[in-house]
Design a protein around this motif. Structure first.
Motif, mmCIF file in Angstrom:
data_model
loop_
_atom_site.group_PDB
_atom_site.id
_atom_site.type_symbol
_atom_site.label_atom_id
_atom_site.label_comp_id
_atom_site.label_asym_id
_atom_site.label_seq_id
_atom_site.Cartn_x
_atom_site.Cartn_y
_atom_site.Cartn_z
ATOM 1 N N TRP A 126 -0.739 9.467 3.165
ATOM 2 C CA TRP A 126 0.312 8.476 2.911
ATOM 3 C C TRP A 126 1.680 9.151 2.844
ATOM 4 O O TRP A 126 2.664 8.630 3.385
ATOM 5 C CB TRP A 126 0.031 7.747 1.604
ATOM 6 N N ARG A 171 8.826 4.444 -0.378
ATOM 7 C CA ARG A 171 7.389 4.450 -0.683
ATOM 8 C C ARG A 171 6.951 5.839 -1.130
ATOM 9 O O ARG A 171 5.854 6.283 -0.828
ATOM 10 C CB ARG A 171 6.597 3.991 0.543
ATOM 11 N N ASP A 208 1.998 0.838 -9.235
ATOM 12 C CA ASP A 208 0.607 0.636 -9.621
ATOM 13 C C ASP A 208 0.398 0.678 -11.138
ATOM 14 O O ASP A 208 -0.729 0.499 -11.601
ATOM 15 C CB ASP A 208 -0.280 1.687 -8.951
ATOM 16 N N THR A 256 -4.379 -1.299 -0.688
ATOM 17 C CA THR A 256 -3.641 -0.855 0.493
ATOM 18 C C THR A 256 -4.629 -0.420 1.558
ATOM 19 O O THR A 256 -5.510 0.407 1.299
ATOM 20 C CB THR A 256 -2.702 0.314 0.156
ATOM 21 N N HIS A 262 0.028 0.361 7.971
ATOM 22 C CA HIS A 262 -0.579 0.004 6.691
ATOM 23 C C HIS A 262 -0.267 -1.440 6.325
ATOM 24 O O HIS A 262 0.690 -2.045 6.826
ATOM 25 C CB HIS A 262 -0.093 0.932 5.571
ATOM 26 N N ARG A 311 -0.342 -3.702 2.499
ATOM 27 C CA ARG A 311 -0.577 -3.669 1.048
ATOM 28 C C ARG A 311 -0.574 -5.106 0.535
ATOM 29 O O ARG A 311 0.304 -5.900 0.906
ATOM 30 C CB ARG A 311 0.505 -2.846 0.355
#
Length: 355
Positions: free
Chosen positions: A205, A222, A231, A242, A254, A256
């Motif tokens: 990531w 991010r 989170d 995700t 990606h 989420r």
């Protein structure tokens, strides 16, 4: 008498309780003391208030507007924007809503301010304060994919039957599947789509978000710090999930999402919060949406929803965009461009091209 506006005090339990009463009075989710402390720890917040309040003669809140700052990165730049949310005024605070929104719009050191889910009745106010519907061609669009049509029909019937708030309270929480408490991260898909759980330094990531940040388009920050903060919301009933699309060992796209339930008689929806890809890999967007749809079905969720749709995302969705139910119907996202922060090489016109 004009109601004063001042920053909200998130570390004052009494003030938190008063604001909670404002939200509860209109049937909105109540932010707890721990929840406000989490918002105040936002890495992008800086010295900006997490909310403003309108206060009465005894300095007690009679209106509130939340202020969430968001750092955006791209082409070597880092800019900060702000989202306004949960605008509520009590009966004895009527008239303060306009000044709360004006205070939000006129805050310093942001390149843009915006708000989501604005209703049509508020459109004239936002227009007077220089906010306009955005994104340009898709501001009136919300997309929803019906996963469980029976549950959706039951939800509509219950809301029609319980139009009175007191009846709604008597009915209590409805339309919640027992399967929602399963392990969401264990639900995957074939063909290179995987559930992501590691957002730390040196992860796939981390390499992916750094690659995106080198492109010319501005994107939300991010970074590992921001992802860890997101989170850590103490009031999140369900964790965000995700999904990533890999090519070999490289993450290239990606999606989420998080479960949402507006009130006791609303169906559960899997809300797509973030959807992005490395340039040239838009072909993977339908695969990610299909995986989220399958995940929603396996967990008893009634619908999959995308609340904010850009032209770029709509094109990438392909047939998934064509089969979606169109919701909304008005410019529910309102945005106002401001000057870029001091020292930035990016002016507002350049920023618009990069979003």
């Amino acid at each position: 008498m004009t109601t004063p506006i001042r920053p909200f005090r998130p570390h004052d339990p009494d003030e938190v309780a008063l604001v909670a009463g404002l939200h509860a009075g209109v049937g909105w989710p109540v932010r707890t003391f721990a929840g406000w402390r989490w918002l105040a720890a936002n890495p992008a917040a800086g010295e900006a208030p997490v909310a403003w309040v309108a206060v009465d003669g005894d300095d007690r809140p009679v209106g509130v507007l939340g202020n969430l700052r968001l750092r955006c990165v791209g082409a070597g730049q880092a800019l900060t924007g702000a989202t306004g949310y949960s605008v509520v005024t009590a009966e004895h605070g009527r008239g303060s809503g306009t000044r709360l929104v004006r205070t939000f719009v006129q805050q310093d050191e942001v390149f843009a301010v915006w708000t989501f889910n604005a209703n049509p009745a508020g459109a004239p106010l936002y227009g007077r304060l220089g906010m306009a519907p955005w994104p340009g061609t898709t501001h009136a669009l919300k997309l929803a994919w019906i996963v469980d049509p029976v549950a959706c029909a039951m939800g509509r019937a219950l809301r029609l039957a319980a139009h009175d708030r007191r009846v709604s309270d008597l009915l209590g929480e409805r339309l919640v599947s027992r399967r929602l408490d399963g392990d969401w991260h264990a639900v995957g898909a074939d063909g290179g789509v995987e559930a992501l759980v590691d957002f730390g330094p040196g992860s796939a990531w981390d390499a992916y978000r750094l690659r995106l940040a080198r492109e010319m388009r501005l994107r939300p920050d991010r970074s590992p710090e921001v992802m860890a903060w997101r989170d850590a919301d103490p009031q999140a009933t369900w964790p965000a999930v995700t999904l990533g699309r890999f090519e070999g060992r490289e993450l290239v796209a990606h999606a989420r999402a998080r479960l949402a339930k507006g009130n006791s008689l609303e169906v559960t929806a899997l809300e797509i919060l973030d959807l992005d890809w490395v340039e040239g890999h838009d072909r993977h967007v339908p695969e990610l949406v299909a995986a989220l749809f399958d995940m929603a079905r396996s967990r008893g969720v009634a619908k999959l929803r995308l609340q904010v749709v850009s032209g770029r995302v709509l094109a990438a969705l392909g047939s998934w965009g064509e089969r979606a139910r169109r919701e909304g119907g008005w410019g529910h996202c309102k945005l106002r461009w401001t000057d870029a922060p001091p020292g930035s090489a990016v002016g507002p016109h350049a920023v618009r091209r990069r979003l």
